[in-house]
Motif scaffolding. Structure first.
Motif, short mmCIF file in Angstrom:
data_model
loop_
_atom_site.label_atom_id
_atom_site.label_comp_id
_atom_site.label_asym_id
_atom_site.label_seq_id
_atom_site.Cartn_x
_atom_site.Cartn_y
_atom_site.Cartn_z
N THR A 88 0.82 -1.21 0.00
CA THR A 88 0.00 0.00 0.00
C THR A 88 0.85 1.27 0.00
O THR A 88 0.32 2.37 0.10
CB THR A 88 -0.97 0.02 1.20
OG1 THR A 88 -0.23 -0.19 2.42
CG2 THR A 88 -2.02 -1.07 1.06
N ALA A 89 2.17 1.11 -0.14
CA ALA A 89 3.03 2.29 -0.32
C ALA A 89 2.96 2.80 -1.76
O ALA A 89 3.36 3.92 -2.06
CB ALA A 89 4.48 1.95 0.04
N GLU A 122 -8.87 4.37 -3.82
CA GLU A 122 -8.73 4.28 -2.37
C GLU A 122 -8.64 2.81 -1.94
O GLU A 122 -9.47 1.99 -2.33
CB GLU A 122 -9.90 4.93 -1.66
CG GLU A 122 -9.80 4.85 -0.14
CD GLU A 122 -11.01 5.45 0.56
OE1 GLU A 122 -10.88 5.78 1.75
OE2 GLU A 122 -12.07 5.56 -0.08
N LEU A 123 -7.64 2.50 -1.14
CA LEU A 123 -7.56 1.21 -0.47
C LEU A 123 -7.71 1.51 1.02
O LEU A 123 -6.80 2.10 1.63
CB LEU A 123 -6.23 0.53 -0.75
CG LEU A 123 -5.96 0.13 -2.21
CD1 LEU A 123 -4.60 -0.55 -2.33
CD2 LEU A 123 -7.05 -0.77 -2.75
N LEU A 130 -5.52 -7.93 -5.62
CA LEU A 130 -4.53 -7.81 -4.56
C LEU A 130 -4.11 -9.19 -4.07
O LEU A 130 -4.94 -10.10 -3.95
CB LEU A 130 -5.09 -7.00 -3.39
CG LEU A 130 -5.69 -5.63 -3.71
CD1 LEU A 130 -6.14 -4.93 -2.43
CD2 LEU A 130 -4.71 -4.76 -4.48
N ALA A 131 -2.83 -9.32 -3.79
CA ALA A 131 -2.30 -10.53 -3.16
C ALA A 131 -1.32 -10.05 -2.09
O ALA A 131 -0.11 -10.06 -2.28
CB ALA A 131 -1.62 -11.43 -4.18
N LEU A 132 -1.88 -9.58 -0.98
CA LEU A 132 -1.12 -8.89 0.04
C LEU A 132 -1.39 -9.49 1.43
O LEU A 132 -2.30 -10.29 1.61
CB LEU A 132 -1.51 -7.40 0.07
CG LEU A 132 -1.29 -6.59 -1.21
CD1 LEU A 132 -1.91 -5.20 -1.08
CD2 LEU A 132 0.19 -6.48 -1.52
N GLY A 133 -0.60 -9.08 2.40
CA GLY A 133 -0.89 -9.36 3.80
C GLY A 133 -0.66 -10.78 4.25
O GLY A 133 -1.28 -11.23 5.22
N PHE A 142 -12.67 -4.71 3.91
CA PHE A 142 -12.24 -3.42 4.44
C PHE A 142 -13.14 -2.29 3.96
O PHE A 142 -13.36 -1.33 4.69
CB PHE A 142 -10.78 -3.15 4.04
CG PHE A 142 -9.80 -4.08 4.67
CD1 PHE A 142 -9.50 -3.99 6.02
CD2 PHE A 142 -9.20 -5.09 3.93
CE1 PHE A 142 -8.60 -4.86 6.61
CE2 PHE A 142 -8.30 -5.96 4.51
CZ PHE A 142 -8.01 -5.85 5.86
N PHE A 143 -13.66 -2.40 2.77
CA PHE A 143 -14.59 -1.38 2.28
C PHE A 143 -15.87 -1.40 3.10
O PHE A 143 -16.48 -0.37 3.35
CB PHE A 143 -14.89 -1.62 0.80
CG PHE A 143 -13.72 -1.31 -0.11
CD1 PHE A 143 -13.64 -0.07 -0.74
CD2 PHE A 143 -12.71 -2.23 -0.32
CE1 PHE A 143 -12.56 0.23 -1.56
CE2 PHE A 143 -11.64 -1.95 -1.15
CZ PHE A 143 -11.56 -0.71 -1.77
N ARG A 144 -16.28 -2.58 3.53
CA ARG A 144 -17.49 -2.69 4.36
C ARG A 144 -17.29 -2.07 5.73
O ARG A 144 -18.25 -1.69 6.40
CB ARG A 144 -17.89 -4.16 4.50
CG ARG A 144 -18.40 -4.79 3.20
CD ARG A 144 -18.62 -6.26 3.37
NE ARG A 144 -19.17 -6.88 2.15
CZ ARG A 144 -19.14 -8.17 1.88
NH1 ARG A 144 -18.58 -9.00 2.75
NH2 ARG A 144 -19.64 -8.63 0.76
#
Length: 375
Positions: A210-211, A217-218, A326-329, A364-366
């Motif tokens: 997310t940098a 918007e994320l 996305l493939a993060l975290g 996260f949007f929710r």
């Protein structure tokens, strides 16, 4: 440059996705440094799906499913690249040094036993018979025969070689700064004056996820969590299993190297190897094996685990850019989760199935409240 799929990030996750999609897509991987040289190389390669589980939930099942994919993956990579990725199925020992340790772990693993997962409680004699160089202070523990290890550096080497064989294009030492989005689709990814275009874009940039300016918007932030590892070397292999103590672990390699880890602190992208972390790792290693802990470490390094606010991976399409996935975290489980992540992202791109709702970015949007960002 234009391609079917652009993957931003060439760590174990990005490489795994690229390899899977290269069967039926043109794929380009853009990496800010050298592929596989960040967290993927800094890891210890533990496949601890059961050892680190605290409940029978969707994440546990994801980890179990991914762990079961490694034998076929290792065999395929060996056949395709002639690189042995060091998949070791000797299993994991969890040691207890106090009665409280034993009680806590017995309670913690009771649900796994009830659910039929392989786990065996061991006496101190059993453990010392299996691992003679373990401390004589050990009181007992557990054996997880399915939780093995893999040589993560060999894994990323083999994945990149396989990708090259399958026609994946690599652009290294190139940092994507921003994405542009028009009418709900990513139309370009920019690195200084260079533009990359693709039908689908996968953001798999690890702790830097997310940098990058995603163009939309994320509502969450991936934080880098620093971890430090020490490497010891013995004249011959002294340990057969991954060994996890109450305060640390050791991972033995076949060539006599032993990795000891791992610390965790929120220090941004500071790569400093600290005296405090080194002292902690020597202490936790000595607790497991005084003979190993008394040796001088041969090497030390740090890596950055990609930490999502709810500690779960973020997999799948964003609701505000239909061709951005996305493939993060992956946090502490990037190596373990790499094959299943590749399958899920590839299935999504191919239209086979969307990524599981539990791990979708949509969660996260929710949770957005008045535009607040999850941190």
């Amino acid at each position: 440059m234009t391609t079917d799929v652009l993957i931003i990030g060439g760590g174990v996750i990005g490489l795994s996705i690229a390899r899977e999609l290269a069967f039926d897509h043109s794929v380009c991987v853009v990496e800010r440094g050298r592929c596989g040289r960040q967290a993927s190389s800094a890891a210890a390669g533990m496949l601890g799906a059961q050892a680190e589980a605290y409940g029978d939930d969707a994440f546990f099942r994801l980890c179990i499913g991914s762990r079961e994919m490694f034998p076929a993956l290792a065999a395929s990579l060996l056949e395709e690249t002639d690189i042995d990725v060091g998949l070791d199925n000797a299993g994991t020992l969890l040691l207890s040094f106090t009665e409280a340790d034993i009680a806590e772990r017995r309670e913690r693993f009771a649900w796994q036993m009830a659910a039929g997962f392989e786990i065996e409680q061991l006496s101190a004699t059993d453990i010392r018979r299996a691992e003679p160089f373990v401390s004589t202070d050990v009181l007992g523990g557990f054996y997880l025969p399915k939780d093995g290890q893999i040589d993560n550096r060999k894994l990323v080497e083999a994945l990149q070689r396989s990708c090259e064989v399958r026609g994946v294009k690599f652009v290294e030492n190139t940092r994507i700064d921003k994405l542009t989005v028009e009418n709900g689709k990513v139309t370009g990814a920019f690195a200084d004056d260079s533009k990359f275009s693709a039908d689908k874009v996968v953001l798999a940039a690890g702790a830097w996820g997310t940098a990058i300016d995603a163009g939309v918007e994320l509502p969450f932030v991936i934080k880098p969590m620093r971890g430090q590892i020490l490497q010891f070397r013995t004249a011959k292999r002294l340990f057969e299993h991954v060994i996890v103590g109450p305060r640390g672990y050791i991972v033995p390699r076949s060539d006599g190297r032993v990795l000891a880890g791992a610390t965790m602190d929120d220090a941004g992208f500071d790569e400093t190897i600290t005296n405090e972390a080194t002292a902690h790792l020597i202490e936790s290693t000595t607790e497991i094996s005084p003979s190993l802990g008394s040796q001088k470490p041969q090497d030390a390094w740090t890596g950055f685990r990609p930490f999502a606010p709810d500690r779960l991976p973020v997999l799948g399409r964003t609701p505000n850019a239909e061709n951005l996935l996305l493939a993060l975290g992956a946090f502490r489980n990037g190596i373990l989760l790499s094959p299943v992540t590749a399958k899920l992202i590839a299935d999504d791109i191919r239209g086979v199935a969307p990524s599981p709702e539990e791990f979708s970015p949509v969660r996260f949007f929710r949770r957005l409240v008045n535009g607040s960002v999850q941190r």
